[in-house]
Write a protein that holds these residues in place. Sequence first.
Motif, short mmCIF file in Angstrom:
data_model
loop_
_atom_site.label_atom_id
_atom_site.label_comp_id
_atom_site.label_asym_id
_atom_site.label_seq_id
_atom_site.Cartn_x
_atom_site.Cartn_y
_atom_site.Cartn_z
N ALA A 44 0.84 -1.19 0.00
CA ALA A 44 0.00 0.00 0.00
C ALA A 44 0.88 1.24 0.00
O ALA A 44 0.56 2.24 -0.65
N HIS A 45 1.97 1.17 0.75
CA HIS A 45 2.95 2.26 0.75
C HIS A 45 4.28 1.71 1.24
O HIS A 45 4.34 0.68 1.92
N CYS A 46 5.33 2.40 0.87
CA CYS A 46 6.66 2.01 1.31
C CYS A 46 7.53 3.26 1.43
O CYS A 46 7.61 4.06 0.49
N LEU A 47 8.15 3.42 2.58
CA LEU A 47 9.10 4.51 2.79
C LEU A 47 10.52 3.94 2.72
O LEU A 47 10.79 2.88 3.27
N TYR A 48 11.37 4.66 2.02
CA TYR A 48 12.79 4.35 2.03
C TYR A 48 13.49 5.53 2.69
O TYR A 48 13.49 6.63 2.15
N ARG A 49 14.02 5.31 3.87
CA ARG A 49 14.72 6.33 4.64
C ARG A 49 13.90 7.63 4.71
O ARG A 49 14.40 8.72 4.51
N GLY A 50 12.60 7.44 4.98
CA GLY A 50 11.70 8.56 5.22
C GLY A 50 10.99 9.11 3.99
O GLY A 50 10.12 9.96 4.12
N ARG A 51 11.34 8.63 2.80
CA ARG A 51 10.71 9.13 1.56
C ARG A 51 9.91 8.02 0.90
O ARG A 51 10.37 6.87 0.83
N GLU A 52 8.72 8.37 0.41
CA GLU A 52 7.90 7.39 -0.30
C GLU A 52 8.68 6.90 -1.52
O GLU A 52 9.20 7.70 -2.31
N MET A 53 8.81 5.58 -1.65
CA MET A 53 9.60 5.00 -2.73
C MET A 53 9.01 3.63 -3.06
O MET A 53 8.80 2.82 -2.15
N PRO A 54 8.73 3.37 -4.33
CA PRO A 54 8.17 2.06 -4.67
C PRO A 54 9.19 0.94 -4.42
O PRO A 54 10.39 1.12 -4.60
N LEU A 55 8.68 -0.21 -4.00
CA LEU A 55 9.50 -1.39 -3.82
C LEU A 55 8.73 -2.58 -4.37
O LEU A 55 7.66 -2.92 -3.88
N ASP A 56 9.26 -3.17 -5.41
CA ASP A 56 8.68 -4.36 -6.02
C ASP A 56 9.61 -5.52 -5.69
O ASP A 56 10.76 -5.53 -6.11
N HIS A 57 9.11 -6.44 -4.90
CA HIS A 57 9.94 -7.59 -4.54
C HIS A 57 9.12 -8.87 -4.51
O HIS A 57 7.90 -8.86 -4.29
N THR A 58 9.80 -9.96 -4.78
CA THR A 58 9.24 -11.30 -4.74
C THR A 58 9.96 -12.04 -3.64
O THR A 58 11.16 -11.84 -3.44
N ASN A 59 9.23 -12.88 -2.91
CA ASN A 59 9.92 -13.66 -1.89
C ASN A 59 9.54 -15.13 -1.97
O ASN A 59 8.56 -15.51 -2.61
N ALA A 60 10.37 -15.94 -1.33
CA ALA A 60 10.10 -17.36 -1.15
C ALA A 60 10.34 -17.64 0.32
O ALA A 60 11.40 -17.33 0.85
N CYS A 61 9.33 -18.19 0.99
CA CYS A 61 9.43 -18.46 2.43
C CYS A 61 9.26 -19.95 2.67
O CYS A 61 8.28 -20.56 2.25
#
Length: 175
Positions: A44-61
Motif C-alpha cells: 500500500a505504501h513504502c518509505l525508504y529512509r523517510g521518503r515514499e519509494m516504490p519497492l517491487d519484490h518477490t519472496n520465497a518463504c
Amino acid sequence: MTSFIKRPVAQIAYVVDDVRASARKMAQALGAGPFFIGESIPLAHCLYRGREMPLDHTNACGQWGDVMIELVQQNNDGPSAFRDMYPKGSEGMHHVATFVEDFDAEVARYAALGCEAANIATTEGGNIRFAYIDARPLCGHMIEFYQDSEVIRGFYKMVKDASLTWDGTNPIIER
C-alpha cells in the motif's frame, strides 16, 4: 528497555537474484522448505529512509527447523534496504526478523541507538506492517520486525505446518 535478543528470531533472510533457483538450492543443501512464492508483493505504501519509494519484490518463504528462511528478490531498480547491502547481481544474508507489540516505539528505540529505518512498509489492505532497520552498526545486518498480528502469525504457522509433512520433493509452491 527490551532487547532484540529477548525476542525469538523467527526468520533469517537472504537477498538473491532468483528466488525459485535459490529455493531449490536451499531445499537440496539444507533440507529447508517447502518454499511459498509471493510474486511482486503488493504494498500500500513504502518509505525508504523517510521518503515514499516504490519497492517491487518477490519472496520465497520456507521452514528450516524452527526458523523461517526468506529469500528476497528485488524486481525494480530503486533504492531499498536490500540494495543498501547488495547491489543488483550480488547475494547474501540480509536480515533476521521478529515480531513487536508496539511498532512505532520499536522504530524510535532503534533510531535512538543510531539505527535508521531503511524501509517501513504496509502490505496492500493494511494486513502486515513491517520495517527493515539498518542495524549494521550494531550487528552487521538489517533487522526486520513486524507489527504482531494474527495475519502474520498465521502465515508463519502455515509455512511451518507445511514443512512438517513435506517429503522433500517439489520444493516450490506458487501462491
